[in-house]
Enzyme design. Structure first.
Site, mmCIF file in Angstrom:
data_model
loop_
_atom_site.group_PDB
_atom_site.id
_atom_site.type_symbol
_atom_site.label_atom_id
_atom_site.label_comp_id
_atom_site.label_asym_id
_atom_site.label_seq_id
_atom_site.Cartn_x
_atom_site.Cartn_y
_atom_site.Cartn_z
ATOM 1 N N CYS A 348 49.658 25.508 37.439
ATOM 2 C CA CYS A 348 51.063 24.816 37.142
ATOM 3 C C CYS A 348 51.421 23.745 38.192
ATOM 4 O O CYS A 348 51.785 22.782 38.097
ATOM 5 C CB CYS A 348 52.163 25.857 36.881
ATOM 6 S SG CYS A 348 52.387 26.919 38.258
ATOM 7 N N HIS A 393 56.115 29.640 38.700
ATOM 8 C CA HIS A 393 56.008 28.602 37.672
ATOM 9 C C HIS A 393 56.519 27.442 38.127
ATOM 10 O O HIS A 393 57.688 27.334 38.611
ATOM 11 C CB HIS A 393 55.732 29.002 36.370
ATOM 12 C CG HIS A 393 55.302 28.001 35.257
ATOM 13 N ND1 HIS A 393 54.129 27.918 35.240
ATOM 14 C CD2 HIS A 393 55.911 27.419 34.307
ATOM 15 C CE1 HIS A 393 53.862 27.200 34.401
ATOM 16 N NE2 HIS A 393 54.827 26.779 33.655
ATOM 17 N N HIS A 405 53.949 21.175 30.978
ATOM 18 C CA HIS A 405 53.490 22.003 32.144
ATOM 19 C C HIS A 405 52.063 22.620 31.717
ATOM 20 O O HIS A 405 51.736 22.715 30.679
ATOM 21 C CB HIS A 405 54.306 22.941 32.384
ATOM 22 C CG HIS A 405 54.660 24.039 31.229
ATOM 23 N ND1 HIS A 405 55.107 25.247 31.372
ATOM 24 C CD2 HIS A 405 54.877 23.544 29.708
ATOM 25 C CE1 HIS A 405 55.279 26.023 30.097
ATOM 26 N NE2 HIS A 405 55.317 24.665 29.343
#
Length: 431
Positions: A348, A393, A405
């Site tokens: 991420c 994240h 993402h």
């Protein structure tokens, strides 16, 4: 944090007034007590015995003293057996690698992690603790009137300790600011509200921590979490394990490899605000200049970056929308733990870092550190290109309530249809 801990905070003030020649460590500890978060006092180990005894003797019974002092020893978490790549096989072994984390400056708007006394006592349950309930921020003034000098601001859902009351104003202390704020904008002693504005955090203190589906070592490994990542705690009911929230869902990690703390947001002084705004303005100008230079160099060519027949356009312009237009080209490409390749695999934060790198902007490879880059943005003011940070994240906002993402190994890089699919910890603007 319990009633005895809160009593010590108030008693620390008494000790401070009596010990005029107190040492620096005593003064620092008393100052921690003034903020109302006495877990700092209990685990800091900085206050001399005489200072503790003096503070306690002013307003506590022998029984209360015994309880306080019994809880004053810190829980030391040591990790001598970090998870290493050799413990994995095949593809997992290749994925376990140390992640680099750039040094980033502190932002006083960000929550501050506090030490913790007992797992079941996350916040104060005393009426001395107040939470700001305002649209944006609450002024803290030098005196109890609207004409007095503004010393700082307590932002919405920020916490403070009430020291006194005067004609509809509370004397409060929060962070580095002590002054008066209108009582009508502060909710005092509401335990549910105090809990709701705090965040229980587990910070990873090993190089590669395995997140398991269930709280046992035989359970399936969901993912691996790098050192220094901090995760939102969701469950502390199982001895030796805690549940945490990550992109893959909720899983469990051993308490041997994390450090627990609780975050609150404090007030910001005038000086701290001015320094932060100046720094953010410098960073915006530097980022815009870097992006303009990077895109002008590549504007006349198109780079072939994919495998097979797949090709991608070079970034153009230097706006948040330009960032989005470039980033969405890589939807469908693989997720890879520790990766930073837009085509061969990224995690991420690696995806966010790699996208912005194409615009000449250097970002850290850590979702935790991304919460402090650029400038803070309210969730209601998100624009395309903003970085959205969650527990463990990070993503790029593309507009319309959507994000792009590097999600999980199963999904790879994808577009998410709901930016609020989990609790947002921070939104940061780079361009």
């Amino acid at each position: 944090m319990n009633k005895y801990a809160l009593r010590l905070a108030a008693c620390a003030l008494v000790g401070a007034m009596t010990l005029e020649s107190a040492s620096v460590s005593v003064a620092a500890t008393v100052n921690a007590g003034v903020t109302g978060y006495t877990s700092n006092i209990l685990v800091a180990g900085a206050m001399p015995t005489a200072g503790v005894s003096l503070a306690l003797s002013q307003c506590m019974s022998d029984t209360e003293k015994a309880v306080i002092l019994a809880k004053a020893q810190p829980e030391i978490i040591e990790n001598d057996t970090p998870v290493v790549a050799s413990e994995y096989e095949g593809e997992e072994a290749a994925e376990v690698s140390a992640l680099s984390e750039d040094s980033v400056s502190e932002n006083s708007l960000d929550p501050v992690a506090l030490d913790y006394v007992e797992p079941e006592e996350t916040v104060a349950d005393s009426p001395q603790i107040a939470v700001a309930q305002v649209t944006n921020s609450l002024n803290i003034r030098a005196e109890a009137n609207e004409d007095a000098e503004v010393l700082g601001k307590l932002y919405n859902e920020g916490v403070a300790t009430v020291l006194g009351e005067e004609n509809g104003w509370y004397l409060i202390t929060s962070g580095s600011v002590t002054g008066y704020a209108k009582a009508e904008y502060l909710v005092v002693g509401d335990l549910a509200l105090i809990n709701s504005v705090s965040r229980r955090v587990a910070t990873v203190n090993t190089d590669a921590l395995r997140l398991r589906e269930q709280p046992n070592t035989d359970s399936k490994i969901l993912t691996v979490i790098p050192r220094d990542e901090d995760l939102t705690v969701t469950d502390e009911s199982v001895d030796g394990w805690i549940g945490v929230s990550v992109e893959e869902g909720t899983g469990y990690v051993s308490t041997d490899y994390v450090t627990l703390s609780t975050e609150y947001t404090y007030a910001e002084s005038k000086e701290e605000e001015a320094a932060r705004l100046a720094q953010e303005e410098r960073e915006r100008k530097e980022a815009a200049a870097a992006a303009a230079a990077a895109t002008s160099k590549s504007s006349s060519s198109s780079k072939k970056k994919g495998t097979g027949a797949q090709s991608y356009s070079s970034p153009s312009g230097s706006s948040g929308q330009d960032v989005v237009d470039f980033a969405v080209q890589f939807v469908g490409n693989p997720y890879k733990y520790g990766g930073t390749s837009l085509t061969k695999g990224a995690d991420c934060s690696g995806f966010v870092m790699a996208v912005y790198k194409e615009f000449g902007i250097s970002l850290p490879h850590s979702s935790r550190s991304l919460r402090k880059v650029g400038s803070a943005v309210d969730k209601s003011d998100m624009q395309p290109g903003d970085i959205v940070c969650y527990s463990g994240h990070a993503a790029i906002y593309i507009g319309g309530g959507k994000i792009v993402h590097a999600s999980t190994k199963k999904t790879g890089i994808k577009i998410g249809n709901d930016v609020n699919y989990k609790r947002i910890l921070a939104v940061r603007r780079i361009l």
